[in-house]
Write an enzyme that holds these catalytic residues in place. Structure first.
Site, mmCIF file in Angstrom:
data_model
loop_
_atom_site.group_PDB
_atom_site.id
_atom_site.type_symbol
_atom_site.label_atom_id
_atom_site.label_comp_id
_atom_site.label_asym_id
_atom_site.label_seq_id
_atom_site.Cartn_x
_atom_site.Cartn_y
_atom_site.Cartn_z
ATOM 1 N N GLU A 50 -29.511 1.188 -22.833
ATOM 2 C CA GLU A 50 -30.108 0.954 -24.135
ATOM 3 C C GLU A 50 -31.430 0.212 -23.975
ATOM 4 O O GLU A 50 -31.452 -1.003 -23.759
ATOM 5 C CB GLU A 50 -29.138 0.107 -24.983
ATOM 6 C CG GLU A 50 -29.134 0.496 -26.456
ATOM 7 C CD GLU A 50 -28.125 -0.350 -27.220
ATOM 8 O OE1 GLU A 50 -28.466 -0.800 -28.317
ATOM 9 O OE2 GLU A 50 -27.015 -0.582 -26.703
ATOM 10 N N LYS A 53 -9.011 -11.405 -16.425
ATOM 11 C CA LYS A 53 -9.410 -10.180 -17.146
ATOM 12 C C LYS A 53 -8.948 -10.169 -18.603
ATOM 13 O O LYS A 53 -8.769 -9.115 -19.212
ATOM 14 C CB LYS A 53 -8.867 -8.916 -16.448
ATOM 15 C CG LYS A 53 -9.141 -8.812 -14.961
ATOM 16 C CD LYS A 53 -10.582 -8.462 -14.685
ATOM 17 C CE LYS A 53 -10.808 -8.191 -13.205
ATOM 18 N NZ LYS A 53 -10.637 -9.370 -12.343
ATOM 19 N N ASP A 113 -18.188 -8.245 -10.752
ATOM 20 C CA ASP A 113 -17.058 -7.458 -11.248
ATOM 21 C C ASP A 113 -17.157 -7.405 -12.775
ATOM 22 O O ASP A 113 -16.886 -8.383 -13.470
ATOM 23 C CB ASP A 113 -15.736 -8.104 -10.819
ATOM 24 C CG ASP A 113 -14.540 -7.255 -11.238
ATOM 25 O OD1 ASP A 113 -14.714 -6.299 -12.018
ATOM 26 O OD2 ASP A 113 -13.425 -7.566 -10.794
ATOM 27 N N HIS A 163 -32.880 -15.864 -55.358
ATOM 28 C CA HIS A 163 -32.831 -17.322 -55.360
ATOM 29 C C HIS A 163 -33.587 -17.903 -54.179
ATOM 30 O O HIS A 163 -34.269 -18.902 -54.306
ATOM 31 C CB HIS A 163 -31.383 -17.804 -55.332
ATOM 32 C CG HIS A 163 -30.684 -17.552 -56.616
ATOM 33 N ND1 HIS A 163 -29.428 -17.993 -56.896
ATOM 34 C CD2 HIS A 163 -31.084 -16.890 -57.734
ATOM 35 C CE1 HIS A 163 -29.082 -17.616 -58.104
ATOM 36 N NE2 HIS A 163 -30.060 -16.939 -58.630
#
Lengths: 330, 330, 330, 330
Positions: A28, A158, A232, A322
């Site tokens: 990305e 994990k 990892d 506002h």
């Protein structure tokens, strides 16, 4: 996967000091642009202060007894025999040291969190091996043990957990910065007041949601850096927990993020693969003695991304009649 | 990063049916071996049954008012104007549909969870864009709005949360299997009774730890498959949550894992990169209409890893004098 | 147990309007004094605005099937047969109505949250009876059901849970007020800025602790009022969850507390005991049609206690050299 | 409020040994009957084994600094100055002792959990006073402190939290028993297998719900006993957390409940009121040295209620065609 460079990131750490170009592996492209924007802002603001508060890796076996009473007795034995346990555990490793053993109890079980320092490795395997040997030693010596389980979900490898948010897994790192209102207006096209108001809504929403991270998207930076530097990536599961605390200051905005379970290594595992090693070397983080530096760079990068995304959301969206009239805002 | 193949994985899904060779991108060779072992066991046991229970992607804006009362009134307006909101949201996308809007309230804010179906894409960007447009439409029509925040930590993108465990983000997938005691003994060198007893300790430890996953290590399979097939690996943050439920059955062991926030795509993002696309094609999961199949394969792979690691821990470790004498075990 | 009166409490609710003298059953005399102080402050500030956002009581049975797939099919059947289920459930009660049935899934189970409106009763027994009958009707008509459990820990009676924080149990009530800096200085001897800074620390500490309430001590007011008015005090377990959100406003401090699982009744159970009934009558809350008023009075009392204790802690304790010099505070 | 007696409760504790008649203050008559039934079952099963695993009361102040680094330095100073801190804290009390200070960090703050033993009192006020004095001593000696907050939501008084589930607040008590299948059939009209299967569903539902207690209704017994014996009932907020662990054993059912934050006193507060004192005396729990006994009686009573309600739900409800045919059940 393409690797983009973001930077210069200015870090005022204890291990990382100065400017860094940070490799981010991501498909990305806008992500790199967004981090770049945050790095530019924080560079102008004087850099990101980073601190490694703790550094510890666990394995947490459970021991079962006939009743809770025997589990409690065993806990006292563990305290009394810590020196022996430590000796056996440390005989299995050159780098790891058994710092302490935390005890937690429930039902007829005692859960032990073996806390190891692990040098520059992430250390899960080392901690597992050392704990296994120490437990073998314990089991030979301790009668009345009914069950033993090397894994008990009290180290939450994990997985994300409150016990790790409280007690650290891997590195506990804080990144902080104070940014002037003028810079926020110039570069982010918004104000500290608007960013802070939006943060309060995120805090409230996060508590309502039961989230493990009241910030914006620390997982993006962590994942992109983990991929680039051979970490990892499965550890994103636990490393993505975070605590954000921010404050309006006279003339500026203080923002901090605490990452309580950041798992990084400067050698071992995938860090030796060619591209990954190159990325580590680019950061000056390859090899022995560099893991603190790497942890600080990750945390500083996360902070830049927090403020960049947070301000983008606010600049585009945080408006109302506002507010436009300036009524009642801090 | 090296890619290993594990398999054949036998899946009895609604989308994935038959044998698959699963590409796992990991630097840890033993991981592939461990998954292979689990796949072998579950193949002999008749395969893994998989079901996609839900499929929905969110963006969750917050709307602030002068008081809670006005927030409640706004909530009613949203219900009454759902058709208009849906029309505007869906005009921004060819594939997404706004299924419903969940409402959650706290203080003077209303949090809306816009729930989209997203076809074969993961859909975060689509959901964000569509929600933004829908909110612009709302804000033009609704007076009295004090603040608006496109992000509020009630969709918890890249973070793990109870709201997503309850209400799904991405795919909610269950993988289940029942394995005979004979197979567990032959291949795993342990028994259903021992595995089940160890699971109970992990459940207890997990509740004590406040963990977002009472299983073993689903993040390992998810990460390795995400990497191989071009998924956004940062989503491991939320995809790593899981609920394990297992049972002793006469003559065997039932084991299930529910992944409530599995975020996968069969096109878009990194899925089109050469190697990643090849991996998807190997699974027959590239392109339109394949995302359910991919979700099922991920869940089935996770289940194999759960049982493989779980049994390894038990086989090596779960012993005691009492157990050897068979006293009092189920 | 002694009952003290605190007040006058000024409430701007939809059901409770005007001044109230609030009976608090407690052995701790200072508690009444502390609430009195908060009530005085908020009276001068114009009163507490209260809103009942939701009102719903649950029972949550679980249905087990051969696999997750059959559970999903059953869920569709429940949607299609809602009218029949509703008819049977409502035949068991004069006051309750089955508003909707929320579905949650995990493994091979479907959990149904039967949501009832309960009029002026707390309604746990009514909801239990109605759900039981509805489930009997379901079970006669639905083949393939493997197990049924009337209780599944998804309604979390007498326990605190995220599902109830998200989805309400009993009344979801918000109490809010804005207090001028001048009043805070005069009555509380502190400033909005100091109270707000301390609140931010409590928010951070609360997230670190994994707390079900980031406020101060709502359980104190709730318990004292529950005891005085004949409520089931065991419901403090779930009623003590809360979400605090506060803001610095120009010239003042906005403070709100959301109580997502407040369980109150204006008749039934202990409300008819002589003293308890007298206390309810003192509040104008005895009998039919009064439960909303009671819920609002409880929430307003809680708010007074939050600000009273919060400001006391700050006035005595929140100091430092830097602060005395006024450096860098908002 | 009416007080019913349930019993005889047979306890095999370290402090409570033998038979007890337990006073329960409740307006719900069926509650006493239900506890009676559980007490009868467990009496015939040989009684309830109880163990107090820990006993500690907290106050958790937060200290703020310019950055995380200074907070870490302060943490080391606290360790080095523990003797001085302890001396000052203990000078304020005859009964309390400062056992240790746990440290937790986030952002630029250090949170200290001052852990006190409190003798026979619940000890919140004592812990507060002692901590306040100790902190005054610290603040005089430690430069660079930016803020101090006596309350930080890391002790979570009157609130439920994971930190207290892990680290205890008040008494950490376990109650356990093993019941033969024959007794369960005779008295409860169900089987260990059915009770265990239902428990697994409650565990799964509880994890899905994000509950602070995977058991049935410990708050009922705790509240009724707290009311009868003059405890602070607002502490039900934290005392209602619990961890249930059960097992099928050859020929029976093992059931345990761990209450990690049970707050009880045998003197002080409401324990001296006439009726309440009478109730304590009935249990032999009034006055010095009796608090462990009281904690064990509470936990044993909770266990009886867990099994009584759990079996009632199962006996009435846990049925299905498959089960009637005995297919596939453990």
């Amino acid at each position: 996967m393409p690797i983009g460079l973001a930077g210069p990131l200015l870090v005022n750490g204890e291990y990382a000091r100065g400017e860094f170009y940070v490799p981010l592996a991501t498909t990305e492209g806008t992500l790199v642009a967004s981090y770049n924007r945050g790095m530019k802002l924080l560079h102008r603001a004087g850099g990101v202060t980073t601190t490694v508060l703790d550094d510890v890796m666990q394995r947490a076996p459970a021991f079962g007894f006939d009743s809770a009473r025997e589990a409690r007795t065993f806990g006292r034995w563990v305290v009394a025999n810590f020196a022996g346990i430590k000796r056996v555990a440390e005989a299995t490793t050159h780098t790891g040291q058994l710092r302490d053993i935390e005890q937690f109890s429930a039902s007829r079980f005692l859960f032990l969190r073996f806390n190891f320092t692990t040098g520059d490795a992430a250390g899960q395997n080392m901690a597992g091996r050392a704990t296994e040997q120490a437990c073998a030693w314990i089991r030979e010596r301790y009668p009345g043990l009914r069950e033993f389980c090397l894994e008990s979900n009290m180290a939450t490898d994990k997985k994300s957990s409150q016990v790790n948010i409280l007690h650290t897994r891997g590195k506990r790192v804080v990144a902080e910065a104070t940014i002037s209102a003028a810079l926020i207006r110039e570069i982010m096209r918004t104000t500290p007041e608007q960013m802070f108001a939006a943060r309060q809504v995120s805090n409230l929403g996060g508590m309502l949601a039961g989230v493990n991270n009241n910030g914006n998207h620390s997982a993006n930076a962590i994942t992109a850096l983990f991929l680039a530097t051979g970490q990892d990536v499965a550890n994103v599961a636990e490393s993505s927990a975070a605590l954000v605390h921010s404050e309006l200051r006279s003339g500026g905005y203080y923002y901090s993020i605490t990452i309580p379970a950041l798992i990084v290594a400067s050698y071992g595992g995938g860090t030796g693969l060619p591209t990954q090693r190159e990325c580590l070397e680019l950061l000056g983080c390859y090899g022995p003695g560099q893991v603190g530096k790497l942890a600080e760079i990750v945390a500083a990068t996360v902070l830049c991304g927090e403020i960049s995304l947070g301000s983008a959301v606010v600049a585009g969206e945080w408006v109302s009649a506002h507010e436009r009239l300036g009524r009642n805002r801090p």
